[in-house]
Write a protein that holds these residues in place. Sequence first.
Motif, PDB file in Angstrom:
ATOM      1  N   CYS A   1      15.977  48.294 -42.315  1.00 24.87           N
ATOM      2  CA  CYS A   1      14.965  49.199 -41.773  1.00 24.87           C
ATOM      3  C   CYS A   1      15.557  49.959 -40.600  1.00 24.87           C
ATOM      4  CB  CYS A   1      13.734  48.408 -41.344  1.00 24.87           C
ATOM      5  SG  CYS A   1      12.463  49.386 -40.571  1.00 24.87           S
ATOM      6  N   ASP A   2      15.566  51.283 -40.709  1.00 27.78           N
ATOM      7  CA  ASP A   2      16.045  52.161 -39.633  1.00 27.78           C
ATOM      8  C   ASP A   2      14.872  53.033 -39.177  1.00 27.78           C
ATOM      9  OD1 ASP A   2      18.571  53.223 -38.194  1.00 27.78           O
ATOM     10  OD2 ASP A   2      17.538  55.031 -38.882  1.00 27.78           O
TER      11      ASP A   2
ATOM     12  N   VAL B   1       9.400  49.150 -25.417  1.00 27.39           N
ATOM     13  CA  VAL B   1       8.064  48.781 -25.874  1.00 27.39           C
ATOM     14  C   VAL B   1       7.928  49.041 -27.377  1.00 27.39           C
ATOM     15  CG1 VAL B   1       5.603  49.323 -25.686  1.00 27.39           C
ATOM     16  CG2 VAL B   1       7.010  49.143 -23.621  1.00 27.39           C
ATOM     17  N   VAL B   2       8.474  50.159 -27.854  1.00 30.38           N
ATOM     18  CA  VAL B   2       8.407  50.481 -29.277  1.00 30.38           C
ATOM     19  C   VAL B   2       9.166  49.448 -30.099  1.00 30.38           C
ATOM     20  CG1 VAL B   2       9.150  52.149 -31.020  1.00 30.38           C
ATOM     21  CG2 VAL B   2       8.048  52.948 -28.929  1.00 30.38           C
ATOM     22  N   LEU B   3      10.358  49.071 -29.640  1.00 34.43           N
ATOM     23  CA  LEU B   3      11.147  48.075 -30.373  1.00 34.43           C
ATOM     24  C   LEU B   3      10.425  46.733 -30.429  1.00 34.43           C
ATOM     25  CD1 LEU B   3      14.737  48.862 -29.020  1.00 34.43           C
ATOM     26  CD2 LEU B   3      13.786  49.442 -31.255  1.00 34.43           C
ATOM     27  N   GLN B   4       9.784  46.348 -29.328  1.00 35.69           N
ATOM     28  CA  GLN B   4       9.047  45.089 -29.319  1.00 35.69           C
ATOM     29  C   GLN B   4       7.836  45.143 -30.254  1.00 35.69           C
ATOM     30  OE1 GLN B   4       8.295  44.857 -25.135  1.00 35.69           O
ATOM     31  NE2 GLN B   4      10.220  43.781 -24.656  1.00 35.69           N
TER      32      GLN B   4
ATOM     33  N   GLY C   1      20.752  45.697 -34.123  1.00 32.53           N
ATOM     34  CA  GLY C   1      21.196  46.433 -32.957  1.00 32.53           C
ATOM     35  C   GLY C   1      20.533  47.789 -32.922  1.00 32.53           C
ATOM     36  N   GLY C   2      20.345  48.354 -31.727  1.00 37.42           N
ATOM     37  CA  GLY C   2      19.712  49.664 -31.623  1.00 37.42           C
ATOM     38  C   GLY C   2      18.322  49.640 -32.219  1.00 37.42           C
ATOM     39  N   ASP C   3      18.078  50.576 -33.152  1.00 44.15           N
ATOM     40  CA  ASP C   3      16.765  50.626 -33.820  1.00 44.15           C
ATOM     41  C   ASP C   3      16.873  50.217 -35.284  1.00 44.15           C
ATOM     42  OD1 ASP C   3      18.226  52.793 -34.638  1.00 44.15           O
ATOM     43  OD2 ASP C   3      16.580  54.228 -34.540  1.00 44.15           O
TER      44      ASP C   3
END
Length: 481
Positions: free
Chosen positions: A359-360, A378-381, A401-403
């Motif tokens: 998922c990217d 916050v978006v990643l969490q 890693g990253g997004d």
Amino acid sequence: MRWPRATAPAWPVHLGLLVLSVTVCTAYALAEPELRMVVFATATTVPVVTYLLALSSGHLSDRKPWLAAAAGLACLTLGTVLWPDWIPGHHLGRAEGSPTDIVMASAHLLFLVGVGNALRRHGHKDPGGLIDAALFGLCAAGPIWEWLIGPNLGPGATPLGETLLLADLLVLTGVLGCLIRIGVTAPQARAPLAYLMLAVILTLICHVTAVLTVNGSSVWTAQFMMLAYLTLAAGPVLPSAPMVTEPMAGRTTADHPPLGWLGAALCANPLLAAVQAMQADRPASVVLPVSTMLVVPVVVLRLRLLSSQRAAAERTLHHQAHHDELTGLYNRRHVVAKIDEAIRALDGGEHAEITLLLCDLDGFKPVNDQYGHQAGDVVLQAVAQRLTEAVGPQDAVGRLGGDEFVVLLRGPGAGPAAERITALIAEPIAVPGGTVRIGASIGTATAWPGDGADRESLIARADAAMYAVKARAAAPAPARV
């Protein structure tokens, strides 16, 4: 009644204590024996009055410890009223086991309860430091007794009197050690703590002086005791007194004493026992078995605390080694190990199939650019939480890693899971400064028993599928004819 704020200057209290101390000690030294009892009784009531005034005004927010200390002071005052010749008659230094000695020991026990109540909040932040400080204090009682008090007790000392005097000594030294530790870790409360520590030290000096001058004048003993009362009275009056029971936010930065110092302190009583064994003309002292019985459980408590802290540290390290710090998901290393484990289980016939979803996130970079990296975190969490909610307990979710995220599904249902994840991620996310929407490109790769798939090929197929989804999303719409 309005009380000075915590930012108010403390010098009026210091000056008032100095003037009052000089006045009381001078008046006691110059007064006739009958009036000395009045001066002494007056000095004992001063801390009771200041404690009650500070409590009634609301200056001391945490009432329980100060009320317990005030009760102990009231008990001492009552003993002074009932037995006014206790100090002038040198009963303090005789260890007679009289009712006055019992009242004094009970009063100090109440004061210990108050201090223990005050320490409970500091104990949550610095339990090891307080235990170490109490150990130092308890171990210090042995030399004080053996070198200053025990050899100078008169023939009228009784076992009960010696026990009460020793209990007083152990309580005072233990409390002193804990107060010193709090002073190290709570700089905002050092002024009232300094007065409380000075009161304990003066009380210890009073005990020693009473024993050493038991056949002489009692003026010094009374003056040290009055000074202890007056310094104790100054503690709750200070503007910063409420800080004694209100530890600072965050963890303490004070260091623990080296193990060598702790070992030296614990060797104090055995060393005294060895000295006693070499001095055959002196009887063995009760201080050694009593103080050792008190020290041993404290040492056991310290060891138990160290064991629990080590276990907690090991659990934390284990979690950090396998999980992403920001999202709490499996990190790259652990999720790769989970994929290998799932492939082995697939070859062993435990699963009908396994599916890998890469998922990217789409539109994540503009969130960072417009709202900042805090909003991006916050978006990643939020994405991590939604991915976890979209899969079952037997599945695994990780962050590469990253997004980029990875979902490992054990069993059929890859298509519905991908659709469910895409829909969840597309829901609005509240971030500092506004609300954002992002999308996701998800590539899937499925393996079945016997098809010879390995981790590299499975990840490569899922990665290729993900870029194919991105390419379709980026392709221009056909022109209308």
